[in-house]
Scaffold this motif. Sequence first.
Motif, short mmCIF file in Angstrom:
data_model
loop_
_atom_site.label_atom_id
_atom_site.label_comp_id
_atom_site.label_asym_id
_atom_site.label_seq_id
_atom_site.Cartn_x
_atom_site.Cartn_y
_atom_site.Cartn_z
N GLN A 120 -2.52 16.00 -1.24
CA GLN A 120 -1.94 16.02 0.11
C GLN A 120 -2.39 14.81 0.90
OE1 GLN A 120 0.45 18.12 1.45
NE2 GLN A 120 0.41 16.48 2.99
N ALA A 121 -3.65 14.41 0.74
CA ALA A 121 -4.14 13.21 1.43
C ALA A 121 -3.36 11.98 0.97
CB ALA A 121 -5.63 13.03 1.18
N LEU A 122 -3.01 11.94 -0.30
CA LEU A 122 -2.22 10.82 -0.82
C LEU A 122 -0.83 10.81 -0.19
CD1 LEU A 122 -1.70 8.45 -2.66
CD2 LEU A 122 -1.45 10.03 -4.58
N ARG A 123 -0.22 11.97 -0.04
CA ARG A 123 1.09 12.04 0.62
C ARG A 123 0.98 11.60 2.08
NH1 ARG A 123 4.45 17.37 -0.39
NH2 ARG A 123 6.07 15.93 0.39
N ASP A 124 -0.10 12.01 2.74
CA ASP A 124 -0.30 11.60 4.14
C ASP A 124 -0.49 10.09 4.22
OD1 ASP A 124 -0.14 14.28 4.83
OD2 ASP A 124 -2.33 14.55 4.95
N TRP A 125 -1.20 9.53 3.25
CA TRP A 125 -1.41 8.08 3.21
C TRP A 125 -0.08 7.35 3.05
CZ3 TRP A 125 -0.56 4.80 -1.05
CH2 TRP A 125 -1.07 3.50 -0.94
N CYS A 126 0.77 7.86 2.17
CA CYS A 126 2.11 7.28 2.02
C CYS A 126 2.87 7.33 3.34
CB CYS A 126 2.90 8.02 0.94
SG CYS A 126 2.31 7.76 -0.75
N GLN A 127 2.79 8.47 4.01
CA GLN A 127 3.47 8.62 5.29
C GLN A 127 2.97 7.59 6.29
OE1 GLN A 127 5.93 11.09 5.77
NE2 GLN A 127 6.38 9.92 7.63
N GLY A 128 1.67 7.32 6.24
CA GLY A 128 1.10 6.31 7.12
C GLY A 128 1.62 4.92 6.86
N LEU A 129 2.10 4.68 5.65
CA LEU A 129 2.72 3.40 5.31
C LEU A 129 4.21 3.37 5.64
CD1 LEU A 129 1.11 2.63 1.81
CD2 LEU A 129 0.65 1.44 3.97
N GLY A 130 4.71 4.50 6.16
CA GLY A 130 6.13 4.59 6.45
C GLY A 130 6.95 5.02 5.25
N ILE A 131 6.28 5.57 4.22
CA ILE A 131 6.96 6.00 3.01
C ILE A 131 6.99 7.53 2.98
CG2 ILE A 131 6.96 5.94 0.49
CD1 ILE A 131 7.43 3.21 1.81
N GLU A 132 8.16 8.09 3.19
CA GLU A 132 8.31 9.55 3.16
C GLU A 132 8.36 10.01 1.71
OE1 GLU A 132 11.44 13.01 4.69
OE2 GLU A 132 11.78 10.89 5.19
N THR A 133 7.73 11.15 1.44
CA THR A 133 7.74 11.71 0.08
C THR A 133 8.45 13.06 0.08
OG1 THR A 133 5.57 12.75 0.42
CG2 THR A 133 5.60 10.53 -0.54
N PHE A 134 8.85 13.48 -1.11
CA PHE A 134 9.46 14.81 -1.26
C PHE A 134 9.01 15.42 -2.58
CE2 PHE A 134 12.28 12.16 -3.72
CZ PHE A 134 12.77 12.98 -4.73
N VAL A 135 9.11 16.73 -2.65
CA VAL A 135 8.71 17.47 -3.84
C VAL A 135 9.95 17.79 -4.66
CG1 VAL A 135 7.55 19.53 -4.73
CG2 VAL A 135 6.77 18.48 -2.60
N GLY A 136 9.98 17.36 -5.92
CA GLY A 136 11.09 17.64 -6.79
C GLY A 136 11.04 19.07 -7.31
N SER A 137 12.05 19.45 -8.05
CA SER A 137 12.15 20.82 -8.55
C SER A 137 11.01 21.19 -9.49
CB SER A 137 13.49 21.02 -9.28
OG SER A 137 13.62 20.09 -10.36
N SER A 138 10.41 20.18 -10.13
CA SER A 138 9.30 20.43 -11.05
C SER A 138 7.95 20.46 -10.36
CB SER A 138 9.27 19.33 -12.12
OG SER A 138 9.00 18.07 -11.51
N GLY A 139 7.95 20.22 -9.05
CA GLY A 139 6.69 20.14 -8.32
C GLY A 139 6.14 18.73 -8.23
#
Length: 406
Positions: A80-99
Amino acid sequence: MTRIAIIGGGPAGLMAAEAAAGQGAEVHVFEAMPTVGRKLLMAGKSGLNITHAEDRAMFDTRYGTARALLQAALDAFSAQALRDWCQGLGIETFVGSSGRVFPRQMKASPLLRAWLARLGTQGVALHTRHRWVGFEADALVFDTPSGRKVERFDAVVLALGGASWPELGSDAAWVPRLVEMGVPVAPFRPANCGFETGWSTVFAERFAGEPIKAVVATSDAGSLLGEFVVSQWGIEGSLVYAHSAALRDALERDGHAALMLDLAPGRSPERLARDLARQPAKASFANRLRKGAGIDGVKLGLLRELIPDAAGRNPEELAGILKALPLPVVRPGAIERAISVAGGIAWDGVDENFMLTAMPGFFVAGEMLDWEAPTGGYLLTACFATGRMAGRAAAGWVLEGVDEQN
């Protein structure tokens, strides 16, 4: 000002640079290749799987015997911290069907561009085409386009990768240098790799490149539903990679290994036997398999390749074979083609902050350390997490030394 060298410009090295710069250090990243982040960009060609969104308890089990040793780094920089870090770079993430978690744009290049821009604002200096070749007393020696360069730093983070994809920079050339310094290094072995099988020429020529879909594969790693691909020399693909550590270890331990395949998941052996028995005796074997079990094409070819007398088996025997078809493997594919590696610097050669006990002031991160994980975002997560921890620890080690002198 504290000067820290980061040797290696992959995900672990760049994260170490960001973490050290965040502690106020002057950071220099040295990369042998013409550009940084090459393996990250390669991973993103088919969609950058940055991490995984599964439950944290299950997530941590993916690191096997290295779980406890990676725990502190993963606690400090979780998925989750990695996803937040990406968001801080302006990179939105999403979760695929496989997780699995991906950047919204799927590619690695936007993330890398944003990251390098951030590192630039932190004052991190990038030195490409600078290949680390050894030591001169207490200094580092680099081969550069302008000749030999000798540099001194207060601390060093090594993030040189393992031994897979050497054309992208991970060539394991660092191993003899560190071994000479007394650092224990376990031999590298392929991980998340394909396997050679010894196909017949006829089967390989006819089916190479064909996917075998909707099968359950079983090994010491458990039973998983998925697909894999037939190659000229063997098998590869996500389902094989999930079993690669178990198959590799069995080959090393026993001298032989096999992936057990259920070619007709969802049907019991009893139902298959009944469906096969209903087929006309005069029908061809191919027609009986197609109509009675839904087996044709490459699956039928695989059955004939592995069980040459399958056509002469009775329905009960044939049903049993279709539910548990052993696919022997001969050896792992070449380590240069593996997605990742096992082996590397032994854990008894580093302290809790990833500093080399034989080389105080030198820290290591990423695939240089002896751990492995399956595909699915786990590899990148641990590279980021260990890089961050090593970078922060390197800066902290220098500052602690300064405080002790004052």
